[in-house]
Design an enzyme around this catalytic site. Structure first.
Site, PDB file in Angstrom:
ATOM      1  N   HIS A 199       0.841  -1.195   0.000  1.00 12.13           N
ATOM      2  CA  HIS A 199       0.000   0.000   0.000  1.00 12.13           C
ATOM      3  C   HIS A 199       0.879   1.249   0.000  1.00 12.13           C
ATOM      4  CE1 HIS A 199      -3.030  -2.913   0.810  1.00 12.13           C
ATOM      5  NE2 HIS A 199      -3.968  -2.031   1.121  1.00 12.13           N
ATOM      6  N   GLY A 252     -11.671  -0.286   6.298  1.00  7.74           N
ATOM      7  CA  GLY A 252     -10.782  -0.842   5.294  1.00  7.74           C
ATOM      8  C   GLY A 252     -10.116   0.213   4.425  1.00  7.74           C
ATOM      9  N   HIS A 253      -9.124  -0.233   3.670  1.00 10.07           N
ATOM     10  CA  HIS A 253      -8.349   0.688   2.840  1.00 10.07           C
ATOM     11  C   HIS A 253      -9.222   1.405   1.811  1.00 10.07           C
ATOM     12  CE1 HIS A 253      -7.316  -3.067   0.144  1.00 10.07           C
ATOM     13  NE2 HIS A 253      -8.570  -2.707   0.017  1.00 10.07           N
ATOM     14  N   ASN A 254      -8.848   2.643   1.528  1.00 13.47           N
ATOM     15  CA  ASN A 254      -9.498   3.496   0.516  1.00 13.47           C
ATOM     16  C   ASN A 254     -10.902   3.958   0.897  1.00 13.47           C
ATOM     17  OD1 ASN A 254      -7.217   2.845  -1.133  1.00 13.47           O
ATOM     18  ND2 ASN A 254      -8.283   1.010  -1.842  1.00 13.47           N
TER      19      ASN A 254
END
Length: 361
Positions: free
Chosen positions: A244, A285-287
């Site tokens: 990431h 979570g990511h994003n």
């Protein structure tokens, strides 16, 4: 108070480090904070602003007029009925009312369920309730008013500046001098933390993270680690975790409860809008992008979730790449698998729109 800088090896041998569990306040100068970057801190403090009996329910007697004076000074809207000169000594819950204290009556049903206690010295009540009290303060937002009174007269003052024992702060980190950091934390990377933010114990903040002013981050929170994502090698079939490269942006006035995990973005940042409140044990979570003043309570939001402002999500699972409109409520136990429009209440498995949101949440 002096703050001593130790190497990790020194601290491992230090009896003081092993036994230190008190909150440490370092000297507040901006340059002083920078001087402790890149090392571990150890020390102890005589106190953190607690005034002993003043913070014990029943330990600070006053008259109701003292409360009313403060409400007037702070511009609160209320009405009062009763004797302004009656004494109030601390506070207690309605269900276990203690004579001579201030209490809160939220609903008529709750008052009756508690046995309609008589002899209440003073109560903050919601407009429309008819209690049998010696005195009462009426408000359209009795919850906010009651707890504001408790915080002002009996609350513990928020710490201003200082770093707890066993905390590591990397040289790249920029932390405002009014930020308070608890014990055993790791702040590692290009981390920027704004004024008057309070960070609890054993918090990990890593990578490229920006945190605004006036935030509260409780103990055990992890911010900025890689999210979960992998690709499969076409030749071997092996699963390989995806690195990431994004960060985390957190606005002003955000509350993050204990044991919350906020993953950094894959390429862009994970964004937590100003005024957002996140309850303990939530996964972001990511994003993911949370609009301003969003509330997330004990839920799992997987990658690339989007919410509008003032959304409200309770004990639910939200599938990756789902979108939830602003001013929308997701009811308890729901599974969101796609797009939910704004200004509605939705719940179920999968979550479906049930009605227009008129709840005020």
């Amino acid at each position: 108070m002096k703050t001593e800088l130790y190497t990790e090896a020194d601290l491992k041998r230090s009896v003081h480090f092993a036994k230190s569990a008190v909150y440490l306040h370092t000297e507040p100068a901006g340059a002083g904070r920078k001087s402790v970057s890149g090392g571990y801190l150890s020390g102890k403090s005589a106190g953190d602003g607690v005034a002993g009996a003043d913070h014990i329910p029943g330990g600070n007697e006053m008259v109701i007029q003292d409360i009313l004076d403060w409400l007037d000074e702070s511009g609160r809207v209320y009405s009062f009925h009763g004797n302004r000169d009656s004494a109030v000594s601390g506070f207690s819950p309605l269900e276990h009312y203690r004579s001579g204290t201030l209490t809160w009556i939220k609903t008529q049903h709750g008052y009756e369920k508690a046995g309609s206690p008589s002899g209440i010295a003073c109560a903050v009540i919601q407009d429309g309730i008819l209690p049998e009290c010696g005195a009462y303060i009426v408000s359209d937002d009795s919850k906010e008013l009651f707890f504001s009174i408790l915080q002002h007269f009996w609350g513990k003052a928020q710490p201003e500046g200082g770093t707890g024992a066993g905390t590591f702060i990397s040289p790249e980190a920029e932390i405002a001098p009014t930020v308070s950091v608890g014990c055993g934390c790791t702040i590692d990377g290009e981390v920027h933390i704004g004024d008057h933010t309070v960070i609890g114990h054993n918090v990990v903040i890593t990578g490229r993270v920006r945190i605004g002013t006036g935030c509260v981050i409780q103990s055990g929170v992890v911010i900025g680690i890689d999210g979960f994502g992998y690709s499969r090698d076409a030749r071997t079939g092996e699963k390989r975790m995806i690195p990431h490269f994004g960060g985390v942006f957190i606005g002003d006035g955000v509350f993050i409860g204990s044991h919350v995990n906020i993953a950094k973005g894959t390429l862009d940042d994970t964004i937590i809008g100003s005024g957002t409140k996140i309850a303990p044990s939530t996964h972001i979570g990511h994003n993911t992008v949370l609009g301003e003043n969003t509330t997330v309570i004990c839920s799992d939001l997987f990658g690339s979730v989007r919410t509008g402002p003032e959304s409200y999500i309770v004990a639910s699972t939200v599938k990756n790449q789902s979108e939830i409109g602003g001013h929308t409520v997701i009811g308890m136990g729901s599974v969101v698998t796609g797009t939910v429009p704004e200004n509605v209440v939705a719940y179920g498995i999968p979550a479906k729109v049930k009605k227009i949101n008129d709840s005020g949440l």
